[in-house]
Design a protein around this motif. Structure first.
Motif, short mmCIF file in Angstrom:
data_model
loop_
_atom_site.label_atom_id
_atom_site.label_comp_id
_atom_site.label_asym_id
_atom_site.label_seq_id
_atom_site.Cartn_x
_atom_site.Cartn_y
_atom_site.Cartn_z
N VAL A 234 0.72 -1.12 0.17
CA VAL A 234 0.06 0.11 0.11
C VAL A 234 0.89 1.18 0.07
CG1 VAL A 234 -1.84 -1.26 0.95
CG2 VAL A 234 -0.21 0.10 2.59
N ARG A 235 0.48 2.38 -0.46
CA ARG A 235 1.12 3.46 -0.34
C ARG A 235 -0.18 4.32 0.40
NH1 ARG A 235 1.80 6.02 -6.18
NH2 ARG A 235 0.26 4.50 -6.68
N VAL A 236 0.61 5.64 1.09
CA VAL A 236 -0.32 6.60 2.07
C VAL A 236 0.29 7.89 1.39
CG1 VAL A 236 -0.67 7.23 4.37
CG2 VAL A 236 0.02 4.92 4.09
N SER A 237 -1.11 8.54 1.20
CA SER A 237 -0.89 10.08 0.67
C SER A 237 -1.54 11.08 1.41
CB SER A 237 -1.30 9.84 -0.95
OG SER A 237 -0.42 9.16 -1.85
N THR A 238 -0.74 12.17 1.25
CA THR A 238 -1.46 13.41 2.12
C THR A 238 -2.54 14.10 1.13
OG1 THR A 238 0.84 14.06 3.01
CG2 THR A 238 -0.81 15.70 3.05
N LEU A 239 -3.57 14.37 1.88
CA LEU A 239 -4.65 15.17 0.99
C LEU A 239 -5.26 16.03 2.12
CD1 LEU A 239 -6.73 15.40 -1.18
CD2 LEU A 239 -8.23 13.95 -0.26
N GLY A 240 -4.64 17.27 2.10
CA GLY A 240 -5.03 18.19 3.09
C GLY A 240 -4.61 17.95 4.48
N ARG A 241 -5.65 17.92 5.40
CA ARG A 241 -5.07 17.29 6.89
C ARG A 241 -5.00 15.72 6.93
NH1 ARG A 241 -10.70 19.85 8.86
NH2 ARG A 241 -11.92 17.96 9.31
N ASP A 242 -5.47 14.92 6.01
CA ASP A 242 -5.75 13.64 6.16
C ASP A 242 -4.72 12.92 5.37
OD1 ASP A 242 -8.39 13.93 7.50
OD2 ASP A 242 -8.88 14.56 5.25
#
Length: 327
Positions: free
Chosen positions: A99-107
């Motif tokens: 899996v990857r984990v990406s930033t979206l605003g504060r999430d």
């Protein structure tokens, strides 16, 4: 931070995976992790560099999808990820995150590792950021009232619904997708973002009753040579899925309801067939259409393929179809 460990002797369940992924997001947030996901082409160029062959930190592991040595990760984190089946073997004695984990605003949102070649891959990238910004801008201009029903069709990792929920926290949110793997990750991402939602598997709105106040759609718009339903935009050079969503959603709009569409449109000899069809759909339902071309030229390499032999360019567009409020 304590990562949940699973009993290796029993099969890993969706609940096991979700618990570990939620813990992973919390773990990364504690460590101020940030990663902005680029296009696959940019990702490939970065990984082709001689100094980017092995992970050196968390961004390399969970952002760039680089192989890593076991000692790089916290032992309890790695144990939990392995027990949940979220780690695979790489070259030599190295490992790789699935899996990857990406930033979206504060999430932080979890989605499929690069490259997204699996049949159930869950996508996230530049389109996700543009889609979320489009939604935020529209809802800033005109927020949804409490108790409204919001549906995110083909939610993927859940970026659209989560962006909308932050602007309108007291709406009833439904996330749909044809891909069960996408719904599993969307549920994790929504929970991690503090967003309550219902989840419905399917490629239409048949599982959702009643009138709809806000419908979000970010459908695929490039033709997939293999024709996979969740990757292929369909007829009209990739506009087919967007039109099908509009045809189904617009008649279901309540008074004052809106259909928000972010997609791509193939321009053929100067003509935008998607725009023309959306004009017809809106007029047939007595709705208003706002349509904007926000980027005139993307995925130019597709024009070298036979499917796009007559296409001038592929434009990114947004459309808002709104039913007048009769009150």
């Amino acid at each position: 931070m304590r990562m949940e460990c699973l009993v290796a002797e029993r099969p890993v369940t969706a609940e096991d995976e979700a618990a570990v992924l939620r813990d992973l997001i919390a773990y990364l947030k504690q460590r101020k992790y940030q990663f902005i996901t680029p296009t696959p082409a940019t990702h490939a160029r970065v990984l082709a560099r001689s100094d980017r062959q092995r992970a050196a930190d968390l961004r390399d592991v969970f952002g760039w999808s680089l192989p890593f040595v076991r000692d790089l990760l916290d032992a309890s984190l790695l144990e939990a990820l392995e027990a949940a089946g979220l780690i695979e073997a790489a070259a030599g004695d190295q490992l790789r995150s699935k899996v990857r984990v990406s930033t979206l605003g504060r999430d932080l949102l979890v989605h499929s590792a690069y490259p997204t070649d699996d049949t159930d891959a869950v996508f996230f990238g530049p389109d996700s950021y543009r889609f979320a910004r489009f939604i935020a801008d529209e809802l800033r201009r005109c927020p949804e009232r409490e108790g409204s029903t919001l549906v995110d069709i083909g939610t993927g990792a859940g970026a659209g619904a989560i962006a909308a929920a932050h602007r309108c926290p007291r709406v009833d949110i439904v996330m749909t997708d044809i891909n069960p793997a996408a719904l599993r990750l969307a549920r994790v991402n929504a929970q991690a973002a503090g967003v309550a939602a219902r989840f419905v598997q399917g490629d239409d709105l048949s599982g959702i009753a009643g009138e709809l106040d806000l419908v979000l759609a970010n459908p695929p718009y490039i033709i997939d040579p293999v024709g996979r339903a969740y990757r292929d935009g369909g007829a009209l050079h990739g506009a087919g899925v967007a039109l099908a969503m509009a045809c189904e959603a617009v008649p279901r709009l309540a008074a004052g309801g809106r259909f928000l569409l972010y997609t791509g449109s193939a321009i053929v000899r100067g003509a935008d067939a998607l725009h023309d069809r959306l004009v017809q759909i809106a007029a047939a339902e007595g709705c208003r259409l706002r349509y904007e071309e926000i980027d005139p030229d993307v995925f130019g390499e597709e024009l070298e393929t036979a499917a796009y032999a007559d296409v001038d360019r592929i434009a990114l567009v947004t459309a808002v179809i709104e039913r007048p409020n009769t009150c």
